[in-house]
Design an enzyme around this catalytic site. Sequence first.
Site, PDB file in Angstrom:
ATOM      1  N   HIS A   6       0.805  -1.230   0.000  1.00 24.25           N
ATOM      2  CA  HIS A   6       0.000   0.000   0.000  1.00 24.25           C
ATOM      3  C   HIS A   6       0.842   1.285   0.000  1.00 24.25           C
ATOM      4  O   HIS A   6       0.849   2.041  -0.954  1.00 24.25           O
ATOM      5  CB  HIS A   6      -0.906   0.034   1.235  1.00 24.25           C
ATOM      6  CG  HIS A   6      -1.789  -1.148   1.441  1.00 24.25           C
ATOM      7  ND1 HIS A   6      -2.951  -1.383   0.714  1.00 24.25           N
ATOM      8  CD2 HIS A   6      -1.690  -2.183   2.305  1.00 24.25           C
ATOM      9  CE1 HIS A   6      -3.532  -2.474   1.144  1.00 24.25           C
ATOM     10  NE2 HIS A   6      -2.789  -3.004   2.110  1.00 24.25           N
TER      11      HIS A   6
HETATM   12  O1  RIB Z   1      -5.188  -0.197   4.597  1.00 22.78           O
HETATM   13  C1  RIB Z   1      -3.791  -0.129   4.439  1.00 22.78           C
HETATM   14  C2  RIB Z   1      -3.201   0.929   5.316  1.00 22.78           C
HETATM   15  O2  RIB Z   1      -3.437   0.613   6.681  1.00 22.78           O
HETATM   16  C3  RIB Z   1      -1.668   1.038   5.187  1.00 22.78           C
HETATM   17  O3  RIB Z   1      -1.287   2.367   5.410  1.00 22.78           O
HETATM   18  C4  RIB Z   1      -1.163   0.168   6.294  1.00 22.78           C
HETATM   19  O4  RIB Z   1       0.108   0.579   6.779  1.00 22.78           O
HETATM   20  C5  RIB Z   1      -2.198   0.424   7.348  1.00 22.78           C
HETATM   21  O5  RIB Z   1      -1.850   1.625   8.023  1.00 22.78           O
END
Ligand code: RIB
Length: 313
Positions: free
Chosen positions: A243
């Site tokens: 992500h």
């Molecule tokens: O949904 C993904 C996000 O949530 C990313 O930023 C991961 O690090 C968590 O914080």
Amino acid sequence: MSGRPVIVDCDPGLDDAIALLLALASPEEIDLLGITCVAGNVPLAMTERNARIVVELSGRRDVPVHAGCPRPLLRPLNTGERVHGKTGLDGYDWPAPSLPLADAHAVDFIIATCLAADDGAITLCPVGPMTNVATAIVKEPRILPKLREIAFMGGAALVPGNVTPVAEFNIHADPHAARIVLESGARLTMFGLDVTHKAITTPERLDAIRGIGTPAAAAAAAILTFYDRADIERYGARGGPLHDPCVIAYLLRPALFSGKECHVAVETESELTMGQTVADWWGVTGKAASCRVVTGIDADGYYALIRERLACL
Ligand code: RIB
Ligand code: CA
């Protein structure tokens, strides 16, 4: 530094750690003014410690780490150890950090840095709950004209959520903060699950990182190996979605991504849909676009960029 002035606000967090390494390995393009930490994946005491550990691994002790808000604005703190482990950086034997935490509160660092900058100079990159960024905007609205862009990891415009059927973790963790940011009028670029779920750390991609041979690549491969297990269990995918580094990769190579401007609102009333990012994809509300929603990625190019920069650390 010649690069674009950037503040990364994060909750390390395994994917946050890769995002930080990517930024720290790119001083020509990114003038990383500081790292601000927020409670999210794990409590604040761990997120700020983990950020200091990653900065030390990179050798970039010039980059200050500031601790920020220890809980969301209104909602209780719900952390994500299931995915990131008890420490938030599980999967690798990290040395204790010697880098001291910077004195100023993260919110005050964001405000002071923005007020000292020229108009339109600063890029804020929240990749965790947006509590720090929202608090800075409320405390000192004069920072808004100083921002070039807020590029954030969060939300799910056209795809299911990952913590509820409709909400993504960062937005769900602090929906009121996200609403403040999304209604701030700042130029917004959203990297939600629409694009990050197209960036899967497959075994082949993980092996390529493991084969780089630098200390940062070895640590990255180890934590990604730990990180993958949660998503493989849940989605039956061939690896975990990477992500947060999407935001940094966008700063480095925007052509890797594609998206569309549209109005995006955040649900803060209904418990059923709390934290949903409601994207008016077809413009049916008539409301002006407020955000560029990124949905497309050249995933091979993305992982090639990550490998290229991890090879530098
Ligand atoms: O949904 C993904 C996000 O949530 C990313 O930023 C991961 O690090 C968590 O914080
Ligand atoms: Ca994060």
